[in-house]
Motif scaffolding. Sequence first.
Motif, short mmCIF file in Angstrom:
data_model
loop_
_atom_site.label_atom_id
_atom_site.label_comp_id
_atom_site.label_asym_id
_atom_site.label_seq_id
_atom_site.Cartn_x
_atom_site.Cartn_y
_atom_site.Cartn_z
N ARG A 100 37.94 29.36 -57.11
CA ARG A 100 38.87 30.49 -57.10
C ARG A 100 40.27 30.03 -57.50
O ARG A 100 40.94 30.64 -58.33
N ARG A 101 40.69 28.89 -56.92
CA ARG A 101 42.03 28.39 -57.23
C ARG A 101 42.16 28.06 -58.73
O ARG A 101 43.19 28.33 -59.34
N LEU A 102 41.11 27.50 -59.29
CA LEU A 102 41.16 27.16 -60.73
C LEU A 102 41.39 28.41 -61.57
O LEU A 102 42.21 28.42 -62.48
N ARG A 103 40.67 29.48 -61.22
CA ARG A 103 40.79 30.72 -62.01
C ARG A 103 42.12 31.43 -61.73
O ARG A 103 42.82 31.82 -62.66
N GLU A 104 42.46 31.53 -60.46
CA GLU A 104 43.59 32.40 -60.11
C GLU A 104 44.94 31.69 -60.12
O GLU A 104 45.97 32.33 -60.30
N GLU A 105 44.94 30.37 -59.92
CA GLU A 105 46.24 29.68 -59.85
C GLU A 105 46.47 28.72 -61.01
O GLU A 105 47.62 28.40 -61.31
N PHE A 106 45.39 28.25 -61.63
CA PHE A 106 45.58 27.22 -62.65
C PHE A 106 45.21 27.66 -64.06
O PHE A 106 45.17 26.84 -64.98
N GLY A 107 44.90 28.93 -64.23
CA GLY A 107 44.71 29.47 -65.58
C GLY A 107 43.38 29.12 -66.25
O GLY A 107 43.26 29.21 -67.47
N PHE A 108 42.37 28.71 -65.44
CA PHE A 108 41.05 28.45 -66.03
C PHE A 108 40.37 29.79 -66.33
O PHE A 108 40.45 30.73 -65.53
N ALA A 109 39.68 29.86 -67.45
CA ALA A 109 38.97 31.10 -67.80
C ALA A 109 37.75 31.28 -66.92
O ALA A 109 37.35 32.41 -66.61
N ALA A 110 37.11 30.18 -66.53
CA ALA A 110 35.93 30.26 -65.67
C ALA A 110 35.78 28.93 -64.93
O ALA A 110 36.23 27.88 -65.40
N ALA A 111 35.16 29.01 -63.75
CA ALA A 111 34.91 27.79 -62.97
C ALA A 111 33.53 27.90 -62.32
O ALA A 111 33.16 28.97 -61.84
N VAL A 112 32.80 26.79 -62.33
CA VAL A 112 31.43 26.78 -61.82
C VAL A 112 31.36 25.82 -60.63
O VAL A 112 31.83 24.68 -60.71
N ASN A 113 30.76 26.30 -59.53
CA ASN A 113 30.55 25.46 -58.36
C ASN A 113 29.28 24.62 -58.61
O ASN A 113 28.16 25.13 -58.54
N TYR A 114 29.48 23.33 -58.89
CA TYR A 114 28.33 22.48 -59.27
C TYR A 114 27.41 22.18 -58.09
O TYR A 114 26.27 21.78 -58.27
N ARG A 115 27.92 22.39 -56.87
CA ARG A 115 27.08 22.11 -55.71
C ARG A 115 26.08 23.24 -55.45
O ARG A 115 24.97 22.99 -54.98
N THR A 116 26.48 24.48 -55.73
CA THR A 116 25.59 25.61 -55.42
C THR A 116 24.84 26.10 -56.66
O THR A 116 23.82 26.78 -56.54
#
Length: 346
Positions: free
Chosen positions: A188-204
Motif C-alpha cells: 500500500r505504501r509503495l502505491r500510495e506514498e512512493f508513486g509505484f503503479a503496482a505492488a505485489v505481495n510476494y509472500r501471499t
Amino acid sequence: MENRRFVLASRPDGLPRPENFRLESGPVPTPADGQILVRNVYLGVDPGLRPALADAHTGDEVDDEFEPIPLGELVGYFDAGIVERSRHPGFAPGDWVTGMLKWQEYGVLDGAAARKLPPELPPSTGLGVLGIPGLSAYFGLLELGAAQKGETVLVTSAAGTVGSIAGQIAALRGCRVLGTAGTDEKCRRLREEFGFAAAVNYRTEKNLAAAIRLAAPEGVDVLFDNVGTRMVSDILPLMRPFGRIVACGQIADYGVPPEQLPGLRNTNRFITHRLTLRGLFVHDFAESFPRALAELSEWAGAGLLRCHEDIETGFERLPAAFAQLFTGENAGRKLVKIDERDRDGH
Ligand SMILES: NC(=O)c1ccc[n+]([C@@H]2O[C@H](COP(=O)([O-])OP(=O)(O)OC[C@H]3O[C@@H](n4cnc5c(N)ncnc54)[C@H](OP(=O)(O)O)[C@@H]3O)[C@@H](O)[C@H]2O)c1
C-alpha cells in the motif's frame, strides 16, 4: 569515558541472531593528525553486513570489502554522528558527518573518509537518501539499469531502503514502476506514498510472475533486484528485448550454503531477448558521488524523494534490529539512535 562496541561473537548459521554479537567496552579512541573523533548518534543497520559475517570468501581477490570479519572484531557499516574533536582543517566540533564508524559509540575517521551532512536536512537522511542506499539506487538504476523515460521498471524488496529510493527515482525519470514487498501494508505504501503503479505481495501471491504480468502485460525493461536468484528466475520470462537486470543485493541468498542456493533458471531468455545482468558495487562510482549527492539532495529538499525510517532507540538494540532485516519486520531504513540517556550506559 567508556566506548561501547559490538564485536562478532560467532558466525551465524542461516539467519543472524542477536547472540552472534557481543557487547564490549573500551577507551574512547584518540584522533591523530588529519583525523576526527565522532560521537555516533544514528547507527546504520544494513543487510550488506550479513555476507561479511560468513567465514567463506565471497569476493576473493575482487575487493577487501567482501572479506569475512574476523571473530572478535568490531562489526557495522556507515553511521551518522557529531564531531567531538577535530584534527582536520575541514571539520569542526559540532559538525554532523557520516562515515564507516561501525557499531560503536565513538569512532575515529580520517578526514578523507568522512562526509559532512547538509544542515538543511535531518541528519538521518545521510544514511538513507543521501547515504549508501540512495547512491546505490541512483547508480544502479541510472548507470547500470540505464532506465529511460516510458520504460517499465520492476524493483524487488521495493519497500526496503534501496528499493523504495530506486522506485522513486525511476518514477521521477518518467518510468512506470512496479515493486514486490512482503506485506500488504508495504505494498500500500509503495502505491500510495512512493508513486509505484503496482505492488505485489510476494509472500501471499502464489504465482509471482503471473501477478507481475497482470500489472505489466508489456513486460519489464529494467529489473532492479535486491532479493536474489529465485526471484530473478521467476521474473526472467517477463523481461523485454534488451532488458537490463541490476543485481544490487541478494538478501534471500545471504547465509545460504552454496550447495543449497537455488541457482538461476530460465536463462535462455538472455539469448533470445539479448538481456544483460550487471552486478552493482556502489563504491565503484565514488568519484561521481558528489554529482549524485547534489541531485539526490535537490530531490530530497524539494520533497520529491523520501525514505521511510524505522528507528529504535538504545545502543544495545543493534543486534536484534539487524536480525529483523531478514524476516521483513523492519519497515524502511532501519536505524538505531543513541540518545544522551542511553550513552555510557546511563
Ligand atoms: N550492491 C551494492 O553496492 C549495495 C549497496 C547497498 C545495499 N545493497 C543491497 O541492497 C539490498 C537492499 O538493502 P536495503 O538497505 O534496502 O535493505 P533494507 O531496507 O534493510 O530492507 C530489507 C528488506 O528485505 C526484505 N527481505 C528480507 N528477507 C527477504 C527474503 N528472504 N526474500 C525477499 N525479501 C526479503 C524485507 O522486506 P519484505 O517485507 O519486502 O520481505 C526487508 O525489510 C540488500 O541486499 C543489500 O545488501 C547493495
